[in-house]
Design an enzyme around this catalytic site. Structure first.
Site, PDB file in Angstrom:
ATOM      1  N   ARG A 192      39.143  43.330  28.890  1.00 55.79           N
ATOM      2  CA  ARG A 192      40.359  43.198  29.694  1.00 55.79           C
ATOM      3  C   ARG A 192      41.531  43.969  29.122  1.00 55.79           C
ATOM      4  NH1 ARG A 192      39.355  38.033  32.626  1.00 55.79           N
ATOM      5  NH2 ARG A 192      41.211  37.543  33.796  1.00 55.79           N
ATOM      6  N   LYS A 217      35.093  38.771  41.499  1.00 56.39           N
ATOM      7  CA  LYS A 217      34.162  39.151  40.415  1.00 56.39           C
ATOM      8  C   LYS A 217      33.089  38.074  40.230  1.00 56.39           C
ATOM      9  CE  LYS A 217      37.480  39.444  37.314  1.00 56.39           C
ATOM     10  NZ  LYS A 217      38.628  39.075  38.178  1.00 56.39           N
TER      11      LYS A 217
HETATM   12  P1  AP5 Z   1      36.304  34.607  42.541  1.00 56.78           P
HETATM   13  O1  AP5 Z   1      34.958  35.209  42.733  1.00 56.78           O
HETATM   14  O2  AP5 Z   1      36.417  33.294  41.857  1.00 56.78           O
HETATM   15  O3  AP5 Z   1      37.289  35.680  41.887  1.00 56.78           O
HETATM   16  P2  AP5 Z   1      37.354  36.258  40.421  1.00 56.78           P
HETATM   17  O4  AP5 Z   1      37.620  37.724  40.535  1.00 56.78           O
HETATM   18  O5  AP5 Z   1      36.161  35.847  39.623  1.00 56.78           O
HETATM   19  O6  AP5 Z   1      38.680  35.528  39.974  1.00 56.78           O
HETATM   20  P3  AP5 Z   1      39.094  34.735  38.662  1.00 56.78           P
HETATM   21  O7  AP5 Z   1      40.375  34.037  38.980  1.00 56.78           O
HETATM   22  O8  AP5 Z   1      37.982  33.900  38.151  1.00 56.78           O
HETATM   23  O9  AP5 Z   1      39.354  35.908  37.741  1.00 56.78           O
HETATM   24  P4  AP5 Z   1      40.325  35.985  36.586  1.00 56.78           P
HETATM   25  O10 AP5 Z   1      39.934  37.313  36.147  1.00 56.78           O
HETATM   26  O11 AP5 Z   1      41.760  35.799  36.736  1.00 56.78           O
HETATM   27  O12 AP5 Z   1      39.962  34.663  35.800  1.00 56.78           O
HETATM   28  P5  AP5 Z   1      39.088  34.418  34.517  1.00 56.78           P
HETATM   29  O13 AP5 Z   1      38.411  33.142  34.712  1.00 56.78           O
HETATM   30  O14 AP5 Z   1      38.298  35.620  34.142  1.00 56.78           O
HETATM   31  O15 AP5 Z   1      36.985  34.507  43.999  1.00 56.78           O
HETATM   32  C1  AP5 Z   1      38.275  33.922  44.159  1.00 56.78           C
HETATM   33  C2  AP5 Z   1      38.307  33.092  45.445  1.00 56.78           C
HETATM   34  O16 AP5 Z   1      38.158  33.962  46.566  1.00 56.78           O
HETATM   35  C3  AP5 Z   1      37.142  32.075  45.553  1.00 56.78           C
HETATM   36  O17 AP5 Z   1      37.592  30.931  46.213  1.00 56.78           O
HETATM   37  C4  AP5 Z   1      36.072  32.805  46.415  1.00 56.78           C
HETATM   38  O18 AP5 Z   1      35.285  31.897  47.164  1.00 56.78           O
HETATM   39  C5  AP5 Z   1      36.981  33.653  47.332  1.00 56.78           C
HETATM   40  N1  AP5 Z   1      36.372  34.926  47.717  1.00 56.78           N
HETATM   41  C6  AP5 Z   1      35.614  35.768  46.963  1.00 56.78           C
HETATM   42  N2  AP5 Z   1      35.276  36.875  47.658  1.00 56.78           N
HETATM   43  C7  AP5 Z   1      35.867  36.739  48.892  1.00 56.78           C
HETATM   44  C8  AP5 Z   1      35.907  37.543  50.062  1.00 56.78           C
HETATM   45  N3  AP5 Z   1      35.275  38.729  50.130  1.00 56.78           N
HETATM   46  N4  AP5 Z   1      36.608  37.081  51.124  1.00 56.78           N
HETATM   47  C9  AP5 Z   1      37.243  35.876  51.078  1.00 56.78           C
HETATM   48  N5  AP5 Z   1      37.240  35.054  50.006  1.00 56.78           N
HETATM   49  C10 AP5 Z   1      36.566  35.492  48.928  1.00 56.78           C
HETATM   50  O19 AP5 Z   1      40.245  34.291  33.404  1.00 56.78           O
HETATM   51  C11 AP5 Z   1      41.145  33.199  33.395  1.00 56.78           C
HETATM   52  C12 AP5 Z   1      42.053  33.320  32.183  1.00 56.78           C
HETATM   53  O20 AP5 Z   1      41.261  33.290  30.958  1.00 56.78           O
HETATM   54  C13 AP5 Z   1      42.860  34.634  32.072  1.00 56.78           C
HETATM   55  O21 AP5 Z   1      44.055  34.581  32.811  1.00 56.78           O
HETATM   56  C14 AP5 Z   1      43.096  34.695  30.566  1.00 56.78           C
HETATM   57  O22 AP5 Z   1      44.105  33.825  30.155  1.00 56.78           O
HETATM   58  C15 AP5 Z   1      41.783  34.184  29.997  1.00 56.78           C
HETATM   59  N6  AP5 Z   1      40.799  35.261  29.764  1.00 56.78           N
HETATM   60  C16 AP5 Z   1      39.581  35.388  30.372  1.00 56.78           C
HETATM   61  N7  AP5 Z   1      38.945  36.473  29.922  1.00 56.78           N
HETATM   62  C17 AP5 Z   1      39.771  37.048  29.005  1.00 56.78           C
HETATM   63  C18 AP5 Z   1      39.676  38.223  28.212  1.00 56.78           C
HETATM   64  N8  AP5 Z   1      38.596  39.026  28.250  1.00 56.78           N
HETATM   65  N9  AP5 Z   1      40.719  38.515  27.394  1.00 56.78           N
HETATM   66  C19 AP5 Z   1      41.811  37.711  27.321  1.00 56.78           C
HETATM   67  N10 AP5 Z   1      41.958  36.602  28.057  1.00 56.78           N
HETATM   68  C20 AP5 Z   1      40.948  36.270  28.897  1.00 56.78           C
END
Ligand code: AP5
Length: 213
Positions: free
Chosen positions: A88, A13
């Site tokens: 979410r 994402k």
């Molecule tokens: P990346 O692009 O970083 O993936 P992402 O989908 O953004 O993953 P996140 O881990 O950031 O998402 P998340 O939803 O768990 O975390 P968030 O920060 O929102 O890609 C991942 C890796 O893969 C990178 O190394 C990239 O280079 C690689 N990659 C990308 N595309 C690729 C491809 N095609 N091929 C190979 N490699 C690739 O949330 C974290 C925490 O915050 C949650 O667990 C929760 O506790 C809290 N939180 C956040 N938002 C909320 C909400 N709305 N409500 C409640 N809690 C929340």
């Protein structure tokens, strides 16, 4: 253009949101990035959120909706935004509908990214991010030129606390239980485009742009 990106942790994402930011000149609003900034600065919100994040659980809906209400008031949101990681849960999606109604706005497109869970564990356990500018790298698929150093700003790279295998699996379970029901919520509104998130980063980008154009 108001876009929501939905998908399991590590599906790409954040990676894909950066391309949309460039193309449409609108901000990426990542609730994960906002929460991590609060944790870094030890704000009351960050201190409350930290325990949930490190356990791979969701931060309470009321906290997230309060944070987003104030973010939507920022001037850079006037011409649109990419919502990354929000909403979410169904209550968050309903809360978002209320905020949008009050602002006289609507969502134009919901992009659902999908990749199998074993690939996700592989991606997240090799993800490193820059402490200074938040640029995301992947040691297997998209490594920095020099180990541990950001190509863009020469900041130090670090691994997120919630990218440990056990926590990744917990986050995937939370996604399936609490977030995936949102897909039907938005299908009913006729807004969903499902994109295969497997394969090269540029190929996924092309798939997304082909449904948006
Ligand atoms: P990346 O692009 O970083 O993936 P992402 O989908 O953004 O993953 P996140 O881990 O950031 O998402 P998340 O939803 O768990 O975390 P968030 O920060 O929102 O890609 C991942 C890796 O893969 C990178 O190394 C990239 O280079 C690689 N990659 C990308 N595309 C690729 C491809 N095609 N091929 C190979 N490699 C690739 O949330 C974290 C925490 O915050 C949650 O667990 C929760 O506790 C809290 N939180 C956040 N938002 C909320 C909400 N709305 N409500 C409640 N809690 C929340």
């Amino acid at each position: 253009m108001n876009i929501i990106l939905i998908g399991p942790p590590g599906v790409g994402k954040g990676t894909q949101a950066k391309f949309l930011v460039e193309a449409y000149n609108i901000p990426q609003i990542s609730t994960g990035d906002m929460l991590r900034a609060n944790v870094r600065e030890s704000t009351p919100l960050g201190n409350e959120a930290k325990q949930f994040m490190n356990a791979g659980q969701l931060v309470p809906d009321s906290v997230i909706l309060g944070m987003m209400e104030s973010r939507f008031n920022d001037s850079d949101c006037k011409s649109g935004y990419i919502l990354d990681g929000f909403p979410r849960t169904i209550p968050q999606a309903e809360g978002l509908d209320n905020l949008l109604n009050n602002m006289g706005q609507q969502i134009d497109s919901v992009i659902v990214l999908d990749v199998n869970h074993e690939e996700i564990v592989k991606r997240l356990s090799s993800r490193w991010s820059c402490k200074e500018c938040d640029t995301v790298y992947n040691l297997l698929f998209d490594p920095p030129t020099s180990e541990g150093i950001c190509d863009k700003c020469e900041g130090a790279l670090y691994q997120r606390d919630d990218d440990k295998t056990k926590t990744i699996r917990q986050r995937l379970e939370v996604y399936s239980r609490q977030t995936s029901p949102l897909i039907d919520f938005y299908i009913q509104k006729g807004l969903v485009e499902t994109i295969d998130g497997a394969g090269k980063i540029d190929d996924v980008k092309e798939r997304i742009f082909s449904v948006l154009s």
